[in-house]
Design a protein around this motif. Sequence first.
Motif, PDB file in Angstrom:
ATOM      1  N   GLY A 152      30.285 -48.926 -12.537  1.00  0.00           N
ATOM      2  CA  GLY A 152      29.083 -49.510 -13.107  1.00  0.00           C
ATOM      3  C   GLY A 152      27.915 -49.117 -12.227  1.00  0.00           C
ATOM      4  O   GLY A 152      27.989 -49.270 -10.998  1.00  0.00           O
ATOM      5  N   VAL A 153      26.850 -48.585 -12.826  1.00  0.00           N
ATOM      6  CA  VAL A 153      25.744 -48.057 -12.024  1.00  0.00           C
ATOM      7  C   VAL A 153      25.109 -49.154 -11.169  1.00  0.00           C
ATOM      8  O   VAL A 153      24.780 -48.932  -9.995  1.00  0.00           O
ATOM      9  N   GLU A 154      24.968 -50.343 -11.734  1.00  0.00           N
ATOM     10  CA  GLU A 154      24.359 -51.435 -10.962  1.00  0.00           C
ATOM     11  C   GLU A 154      25.219 -51.783  -9.751  1.00  0.00           C
ATOM     12  O   GLU A 154      24.700 -51.947  -8.632  1.00  0.00           O
ATOM     13  N   ASN A 155      26.525 -51.859  -9.943  1.00  0.00           N
ATOM     14  CA  ASN A 155      27.418 -52.140  -8.817  1.00  0.00           C
ATOM     15  C   ASN A 155      27.411 -51.015  -7.797  1.00  0.00           C
ATOM     16  O   ASN A 155      27.494 -51.254  -6.586  1.00  0.00           O
ATOM     17  N   LEU A 156      27.303 -49.787  -8.284  1.00  0.00           N
ATOM     18  CA  LEU A 156      27.249 -48.638  -7.380  1.00  0.00           C
ATOM     19  C   LEU A 156      26.018 -48.724  -6.489  1.00  0.00           C
ATOM     20  O   LEU A 156      26.107 -48.556  -5.262  1.00  0.00           O
ATOM     21  N   VAL A 157      24.873 -48.978  -7.099  1.00  0.00           N
ATOM     22  CA  VAL A 157      23.628 -49.040  -6.323  1.00  0.00           C
ATOM     23  C   VAL A 157      23.685 -50.166  -5.301  1.00  0.00           C
ATOM     24  O   VAL A 157      23.266 -50.010  -4.146  1.00  0.00           O
ATOM     25  N   LYS A 158      24.218 -51.326  -5.694  1.00  0.00           N
ATOM     26  CA  LYS A 158      24.351 -52.441  -4.749  1.00  0.00           C
ATOM     27  C   LYS A 158      25.304 -52.087  -3.613  1.00  0.00           C
ATOM     28  O   LYS A 158      25.042 -52.387  -2.444  1.00  0.00           O
ATOM     29  N   SER A 159      26.418 -51.446  -3.964  1.00  0.00           N
ATOM     30  CA  SER A 159      27.434 -51.133  -2.957  1.00  0.00           C
ATOM     31  C   SER A 159      26.954 -50.110  -1.945  1.00  0.00           C
ATOM     32  O   SER A 159      27.450 -50.073  -0.812  1.00  0.00           O
ATOM     33  N   LEU A 160      25.998 -49.275  -2.327  1.00  0.00           N
ATOM     34  CA  LEU A 160      25.438 -48.325  -1.374  1.00  0.00           C
ATOM     35  C   LEU A 160      24.834 -49.045  -0.178  1.00  0.00           C
ATOM     36  O   LEU A 160      24.832 -48.526   0.939  1.00  0.00           O
ATOM     37  N   LYS A 161      24.346 -50.255  -0.418  1.00  0.00           N
ATOM     38  CA  LYS A 161      23.715 -51.037   0.652  1.00  0.00           C
ATOM     39  C   LYS A 161      24.686 -52.002   1.321  1.00  0.00           C
ATOM     40  O   LYS A 161      24.544 -52.313   2.500  1.00  0.00           O
ATOM     41  N   THR A 162      25.678 -52.477   0.545  1.00  0.00           N
ATOM     42  CA  THR A 162      26.544 -53.535   1.068  1.00  0.00           C
ATOM     43  C   THR A 162      27.925 -53.061   1.508  1.00  0.00           C
ATOM     44  O   THR A 162      28.562 -53.697   2.356  1.00  0.00           O
ATOM     45  N   ASP A 163      28.406 -51.968   0.910  1.00  0.00           N
ATOM     46  CA  ASP A 163      29.763 -51.492   1.232  1.00  0.00           C
ATOM     47  C   ASP A 163      29.850 -49.995   0.944  1.00  0.00           C
ATOM     48  O   ASP A 163      30.524 -49.572   0.005  1.00  0.00           O
ATOM     49  N   SER A 164      29.187 -49.224   1.770  1.00  0.00           N
ATOM     50  CA  SER A 164      29.132 -47.782   1.531  1.00  0.00           C
ATOM     51  C   SER A 164      30.507 -47.132   1.653  1.00  0.00           C
ATOM     52  O   SER A 164      30.760 -46.095   1.024  1.00  0.00           O
ATOM     53  N   PHE A 165      31.393 -47.742   2.423  1.00  0.00           N
ATOM     54  CA  PHE A 165      32.737 -47.170   2.549  1.00  0.00           C
ATOM     55  C   PHE A 165      33.491 -47.251   1.224  1.00  0.00           C
ATOM     56  O   PHE A 165      34.269 -46.362   0.885  1.00  0.00           O
ATOM     57  N   LEU A 166      33.262 -48.321   0.469  1.00  0.00           N
ATOM     58  CA  LEU A 166      33.877 -48.441  -0.849  1.00  0.00           C
ATOM     59  C   LEU A 166      33.372 -47.338  -1.780  1.00  0.00           C
ATOM     60  O   LEU A 166      34.150 -46.728  -2.512  1.00  0.00           O
ATOM     61  N   VAL A 167      32.071 -47.074  -1.727  1.00  0.00           N
ATOM     62  CA  VAL A 167      31.506 -45.992  -2.543  1.00  0.00           C
ATOM     63  C   VAL A 167      32.161 -44.669  -2.177  1.00  0.00           C
ATOM     64  O   VAL A 167      32.521 -43.875  -3.054  1.00  0.00           O
ATOM     65  N   GLU A 168      32.325 -44.433  -0.886  1.00  0.00           N
ATOM     66  CA  GLU A 168      32.953 -43.182  -0.451  1.00  0.00           C
ATOM     67  C   GLU A 168      34.387 -43.075  -0.960  1.00  0.00           C
ATOM     68  O   GLU A 168      34.839 -41.987  -1.351  1.00  0.00           O
ATOM     69  N   ASP A 169      35.094 -44.193  -0.986  1.00  0.00           N
ATOM     70  CA  ASP A 169      36.471 -44.178  -1.493  1.00  0.00           C
ATOM     71  C   ASP A 169      36.509 -43.816  -2.977  1.00  0.00           C
ATOM     72  O   ASP A 169      37.346 -43.013  -3.407  1.00  0.00           O
ATOM     73  N   VAL A 170      35.619 -44.416  -3.752  1.00  0.00           N
ATOM     74  CA  VAL A 170      35.596 -44.115  -5.186  1.00  0.00           C
ATOM     75  C   VAL A 170      35.102 -42.687  -5.425  1.00  0.00           C
ATOM     76  O   VAL A 170      35.580 -41.994  -6.325  1.00  0.00           O
ATOM     77  N   MET A 171      34.169 -42.244  -4.595  1.00  0.00           N
ATOM     78  CA  MET A 171      33.710 -40.859  -4.707  1.00  0.00           C
ATOM     79  C   MET A 171      34.864 -39.883  -4.489  1.00  0.00           C
ATOM     80  O   MET A 171      34.965 -38.854  -5.170  1.00  0.00           O
ATOM     81  N   ASP A 172      35.743 -40.185  -3.546  1.00  0.00           N
ATOM     82  CA  ASP A 172      36.904 -39.325  -3.305  1.00  0.00           C
ATOM     83  C   ASP A 172      37.791 -39.252  -4.553  1.00  0.00           C
ATOM     84  O   ASP A 172      38.296 -38.180  -4.907  1.00  0.00           O
ATOM     85  N   ILE A 173      37.968 -40.405  -5.213  1.00  0.00           N
ATOM     86  CA  ILE A 173      38.767 -40.435  -6.439  1.00  0.00           C
ATOM     87  C   ILE A 173      38.074 -39.626  -7.536  1.00  0.00           C
ATOM     88  O   ILE A 173      38.708 -38.827  -8.246  1.00  0.00           O
TER      89      ILE A 173
END
Length: 336
Positions: A152-173
């Motif tokens: 979800g784009v909104e969750n992605l944008v929020k996670s960039l600030k709050t949990d960038s490691f999670l974004v990196e994990d999903v990016m790997d997938i």
Amino acid sequence: MNFKDNLKAALNGEEVEKVPAISATQLGIVDAMAGSNTTWPKAHEDAEQMAALGAALYEQAGLECARVPFDLTIEAEAMGCSVNLGDLDKTPGLSGNPFETAEDIEIPDNFLENGRIPTVIKAIEILKEKYEDLPIIVGIAGPFTLTGHLMGVENLVKSLKTDSFLVEDVMDISLDAMTQYVEAINEAEPDVICVADPTSSPELLDPMDFGEFAQGALEDLVEEMEPQSILHICGNSRPIFEDMLDCGYNGVSFEEAVDVAEVKALQQEMGSDTQLVGNISTSQTLFSSATDVVKEEVTAALEKGINVLAPSCGIAPKSPLANIKAFVEARNEFYE
């Protein structure tokens, strides 16, 4: 020099007879459907109709390519997301997401057999068999855009600030999934793969974060491509244009918000081998302007040194066929 050789030369930075007139982005328009015996949403899910509509602007307007598919939900659908195939006014969009949390995201074992991926592959094969000298372009989503679809784009944008490691994990997938898809596309042997990554636009992703979260995956993805490659990012991509030129694609496609002359100078200053693709306005000029305005904008882009002439983004479905004809005619008249 046929259209295929001409585009290949242009994307390699070699001498061309004429600057190619193509669409690297969505080109299905309603005006071309009757003449190609196609319609939406059928052409989104039927390989024969997808191929026919993908070549319709070549057949009816002289555009120098065929291009499939017509949306950026193919990969997310194959990952398990629900898709509304739309209608004559709009392209498909996501309607549901099966992942309760980002930690649930994974690639299905049958990813390449899911959804419409087999339809796209079959459409490429149909076009390759029918058109020997016409370049076949296949569009795919960029890894950051797929990540936005899955989280979800909104969750992605929020996670960039709050949990960038999670974004990196999903990016790997996402990158893994896109790599699998690219390998399947390679086997179908199109001439160009265009990666559209609109979620990495400066309008959504801070330009300072582009290098950290989007660029590396784009660089890794292009390394897997056997055909030539184009990277398209929507909106005003000028703040990240140097990074785009550094990503390793044969061409970068950009919108009218970016001045051709300015990025031409940047291209030359950097000594970049990446060619400039664009940037005739789709939201205004091709969609609703008179044909003489289309021709004026095409002429200006050519005078400023565009390497490959193309619409600035996906062509709006209700754009008139006359404007696509004028787009090609203006390029031809430029060389008379």
